[in-house]
Design a protein around this motif. Structure first.
Motif, PDB file in Angstrom:
ATOM      1  N   UNK A  44     -67.189   9.724 -18.162  1.00 32.55           N
ATOM      2  CA  UNK A  44     -68.240  10.121 -17.791  1.00 32.55           C
ATOM      3  C   UNK A  44     -68.993  10.664 -18.859  1.00 32.55           C
ATOM      4  N   UNK A  45     -70.287   9.840 -18.956  1.00 31.23           N
ATOM      5  CA  UNK A  45     -70.872  10.429 -20.281  1.00 31.23           C
ATOM      6  C   UNK A  45     -72.315  11.502 -19.753  1.00 31.23           C
ATOM      7  N   UNK A  46     -72.285  11.884 -18.519  1.00 27.41           N
ATOM      8  CA  UNK A  46     -73.251  12.660 -18.075  1.00 27.41           C
ATOM      9  C   UNK A  46     -72.792  13.543 -16.909  1.00 27.41           C
ATOM     10  N   UNK A  47     -72.791  14.686 -16.694  1.00 23.27           N
ATOM     11  CA  UNK A  47     -72.560  15.720 -15.944  1.00 23.27           C
ATOM     12  C   UNK A  47     -73.523  16.641 -15.616  1.00 23.27           C
ATOM     13  N   UNK A  48     -73.819  17.131 -14.293  1.00 25.93           N
ATOM     14  CA  UNK A  48     -74.790  17.844 -13.851  1.00 25.93           C
ATOM     15  C   UNK A  48     -74.151  18.764 -12.744  1.00 25.93           C
ATOM     16  N   UNK A  49     -74.975  20.091 -12.697  1.00 24.08           N
ATOM     17  CA  UNK A  49     -74.522  20.957 -11.957  1.00 24.08           C
ATOM     18  C   UNK A  49     -75.425  21.707 -11.204  1.00 24.08           C
ATOM     19  N   UNK A  50     -75.206  22.281  -9.806  1.00 20.67           N
ATOM     20  CA  UNK A  50     -76.191  23.180  -9.321  1.00 20.67           C
ATOM     21  C   UNK A  50     -75.271  24.332  -8.573  1.00 20.67           C
ATOM     22  N   UNK A  51     -75.902  25.512  -8.137  1.00 23.00           N
ATOM     23  CA  UNK A  51     -75.237  26.560  -7.413  1.00 23.00           C
ATOM     24  C   UNK A  51     -76.212  27.080  -6.598  1.00 23.00           C
ATOM     25  N   UNK A  52     -75.797  27.194  -5.264  1.00 24.85           N
ATOM     26  CA  UNK A  52     -76.442  27.752  -4.233  1.00 24.85           C
ATOM     27  C   UNK A  52     -76.437  29.329  -4.257  1.00 24.85           C
ATOM     28  N   UNK A  53     -77.201  29.809  -3.523  1.00 29.07           N
ATOM     29  CA  UNK A  53     -77.210  31.508  -3.412  1.00 29.07           C
ATOM     30  C   UNK A  53     -75.993  31.812  -2.779  1.00 29.07           C
ATOM     31  N   UNK A  54     -75.449  31.280  -1.828  1.00 32.28           N
ATOM     32  CA  UNK A  54     -74.267  31.780  -1.262  1.00 32.28           C
ATOM     33  C   UNK A  54     -72.879  31.347  -2.086  1.00 32.28           C
ATOM     34  N   UNK A  55     -72.995  30.825  -3.303  1.00 32.07           N
ATOM     35  CA  UNK A  55     -71.946  30.606  -4.330  1.00 32.07           C
ATOM     36  C   UNK A  55     -71.204  29.286  -4.254  1.00 32.07           C
ATOM     37  N   UNK A  56     -71.860  28.386  -3.640  1.00 30.94           N
ATOM     38  CA  UNK A  56     -71.198  26.836  -3.667  1.00 30.94           C
ATOM     39  C   UNK A  56     -71.717  26.104  -4.650  1.00 30.94           C
ATOM     40  N   UNK A  57     -70.911  25.101  -5.274  1.00 29.79           N
ATOM     41  CA  UNK A  57     -71.400  24.525  -6.239  1.00 29.79           C
ATOM     42  C   UNK A  57     -71.331  22.865  -5.925  1.00 29.79           C
ATOM     43  N   UNK A  58     -72.187  22.299  -6.654  1.00 34.76           N
ATOM     44  CA  UNK A  58     -72.154  20.804  -6.438  1.00 34.76           C
ATOM     45  C   UNK A  58     -72.119  20.238  -7.900  1.00 34.76           C
ATOM     46  N   UNK A  59     -71.303  19.322  -8.075  1.00 32.06           N
ATOM     47  CA  UNK A  59     -71.273  18.751  -9.645  1.00 32.06           C
ATOM     48  C   UNK A  59     -71.351  17.211  -9.390  1.00 32.06           C
ATOM     49  N   UNK A  60     -72.100  16.647 -10.254  1.00 29.63           N
ATOM     50  CA  UNK A  60     -72.285  15.123 -10.202  1.00 29.63           C
ATOM     51  C   UNK A  60     -71.857  14.504 -11.842  1.00 29.63           C
TER      52      UNK A  60
END
Length: 247
Positions: A44-60
């Protein structure tokens, strides 16, 4: 002290620079292994991440066939060989495992994983292969490691074929912190393959409870008094005997 020749410094410095550049480049690589031993890998040539206030992560993780940073993999999954494909993996990490927890521990499953494969640049196409599963994902800064994960086909639509069936999944990635991009990718995929309706019916409004009839004691009746039988008469001493009444 004699100066150190420059040519002796260049190879180590160049190697260190290349290593640092490679580590800083976002992207990743995942591999899937089927029950019959067949395996596929995908970069995968690209990867993105986010983090919520309660500590959960989402990765694409994203692989676009026309991406200039793309590095094709000879052993990539190819459910539609004649069509350029987009491959997107969404990972939702619900909690970060504690130090020392092994990936094969039953309580180590902490993430939902969705792998989407769809035609690239084909407007209006509904072709889709969607693998869905869960696994152990560890996030540290921008590093993402996936272990002891498994996925199974959830949606197979159009001209797509499933070359794997249920499969084990592992890999790693380095992601850029970009919550807006993660949300946009997730929204796009939600339109392509909306979440199925729940298989259970929502509970209906509860009927008001029916009161139990009051418990009453059976009526008490007075006992029937039975008159005692008359005692046989005893003749009085000296009295004449009674004659029977009769004709």
């Amino acid at each position: 002290m004699a100066p150190i020749p420059t040519r002796r410094l260049l190879p180590p410095l160049l190697a260190a620079l290349l290593f640092a550049t490679a580590c800083a480049t976002p992207g990743g690589s995942l591999s899937m292994t089927a029950a019959n031993g067949a395996s596929f890998s995908q970069r995968f040539s690209r990867a993105y991440m986010s983090r919520s206030d309660d500590g959960e992560y989402r990765i694409a993780l994203v692989d676009e066939p026309l991406d200039e940073n793309r590095s094709p993999d000879a052993n990539a999954i190819s459910p539609a060989p004649s069509t350029p494909l987009r491959q997107i993996v969404l990972i939702h990490v619900f909690w970060r495992p504690m130090d020392g927890v092994k990936p094969d521990h039953p309580s180590a499953t902490n993430a939902a994983i969705d792998w989407y494969i769809l035609p690239a640049g084909v407007g209006g196409s509904t072709d889709l292969l969607h693998y869905k599963g869960a696994g152990y994902v560890r996030v540290f800064d921008d590093s993402v490691d996936i272990a002891n994960a498994s996925v199974t086909p959830a949606t197979l639509r159009g001209a797509m074929t499933d070359p794997l069936g249920p499969a084990a999944l592992e890999g790693s990635a380095r992601a850029i912190f970009d919550p807006a991009r993660v949300r946009a990718i997730a929204a796009e995929l939600a339109v392509l393959d909306p979440a199925p309706a729940p298989t259970f019916a929502a509970p209906s409004a509860a009927a008001p409870p029916v009161a139990d009839p009051p418990v009453t004691d059976p009526p008490v009746t007075a006992p029937t008094m039975i008159a005692p039988a008359p005692a046989p008469s005893t003749p009085t001493p000296g009295a004449p005997p009674r004659q029977p009444i009769g004709p």
